[in-house]
Design a protein around this motif. Structure first.
Motif, mmCIF file in Angstrom:
data_model
loop_
_atom_site.group_PDB
_atom_site.id
_atom_site.type_symbol
_atom_site.label_atom_id
_atom_site.label_comp_id
_atom_site.label_asym_id
_atom_site.label_seq_id
_atom_site.Cartn_x
_atom_site.Cartn_y
_atom_site.Cartn_z
ATOM 1 N N ASN A 16 0.721 -1.137 0.120
ATOM 2 C CA ASN A 16 0.005 -0.061 0.245
ATOM 3 C C ASN A 16 0.970 1.173 -0.040
ATOM 4 O O ASN A 16 0.572 2.344 -0.032
ATOM 5 N N ALA A 17 2.093 1.235 0.198
ATOM 6 C CA ALA A 17 2.984 2.104 0.303
ATOM 7 C C ALA A 17 3.087 2.913 -1.199
ATOM 8 O O ALA A 17 3.202 2.380 -2.069
ATOM 9 N N THR A 18 3.333 4.387 -1.068
ATOM 10 C CA THR A 18 3.623 5.200 -2.382
ATOM 11 C C THR A 18 4.811 5.564 -2.405
ATOM 12 O O THR A 18 5.211 6.112 -3.470
ATOM 13 N N ARG A 19 5.536 5.620 -1.103
ATOM 14 C CA ARG A 19 7.012 6.336 -0.945
ATOM 15 C C ARG A 19 7.779 5.625 -0.291
ATOM 16 O O ARG A 19 7.308 4.916 0.713
ATOM 17 N N LEU A 20 8.939 5.994 -0.051
ATOM 18 C CA LEU A 20 10.116 5.264 0.651
ATOM 19 C C LEU A 20 10.882 6.580 1.176
ATOM 20 O O LEU A 20 11.350 7.410 0.356
ATOM 21 N N ILE A 21 10.881 6.884 2.515
ATOM 22 C CA ILE A 21 11.411 8.066 2.944
ATOM 23 C C ILE A 21 12.387 7.716 4.094
ATOM 24 O O ILE A 21 12.532 6.407 4.649
ATOM 25 N N ASP A 22 13.497 8.526 4.524
ATOM 26 C CA ASP A 22 14.397 8.427 5.505
ATOM 27 C C ASP A 22 15.117 7.151 4.952
ATOM 28 O O ASP A 22 15.461 6.441 5.976
ATOM 29 N N ILE A 23 15.653 7.195 3.910
ATOM 30 C CA ILE A 23 16.344 6.021 3.197
ATOM 31 C C ILE A 23 17.873 6.028 3.719
ATOM 32 O O ILE A 23 18.548 6.904 3.900
ATOM 33 N N ILE A 24 18.256 4.749 4.100
ATOM 34 C CA ILE A 24 19.565 4.314 4.644
ATOM 35 C C ILE A 24 20.053 3.475 3.510
ATOM 36 O O ILE A 24 19.451 2.524 3.267
ATOM 37 N N VAL A 25 21.291 3.666 2.944
ATOM 38 C CA VAL A 25 21.955 2.672 2.036
ATOM 39 C C VAL A 25 23.205 2.041 2.223
ATOM 40 O O VAL A 25 24.009 2.940 2.821
#
Length: 129
Positions: A92-101
């Motif tokens: 159901n998500a539309t975005r991914l935020i606070d991303i760590i790679v």
């Protein structure tokens, strides 16, 4: 006999180290390391907490690729594939935020290298206005 074996080993080690340098791997003989990746967005969108979105879950996605002899490369260890795999955990998500790679590299003599990109972040659903 020993000299021939040592010379063969030395040739393989030098070739492996050269290949490792070509693909950006740190150790010539053996590498098993994790380093921070960089993910820079070309666009920006300002959201205010909880008024513009609903926080759904923290998710993690991985993407891997392999390189053999510096000649054959397979897989997809890019950011896009890792983000796509993370988003599958929360449909159901539309975005991914606070991303760590993070990027993990395992290599043996440059003969075989496996690279894994891991993306962690918060899956959100934007609210309709």
């Amino acid at each position: 006999m020993f000299a021939r074996i040592f010379r063969s080993f030395l040739i393989v080690a030098v070739a492996g180290a050269s290949i490792s340098c070509a693909v950006g791997v740190a150790g010539g003989l053996y590498t098993d390391m994790t380093s921070p990746g960089v993910l820079a967005s070309q666009s920006s969108y300002t959201i205010t907490p909880e008024s513009d979105f609903e926080s759904l879950a923290f998710v993690e996605g991985k993407a891997s690729g392999e390189i053999i002899l510096g000649l054959i490369a397979t897989g997809d260890f890019g950011y896009g594939a890792a983000i796509e795999n993370a988003m599958k955990q929360c449909p159901n998500a539309t975005r991914l935020i606070d991303i760590i790679v993070d990027r993990k590299v395992k290599s043996f003599l440059g003969v075989y290298t496996k690279i894994t990109t891991t993306v962690r972040g918060r899956a959100i659903r934007l609210k309709k206005k």
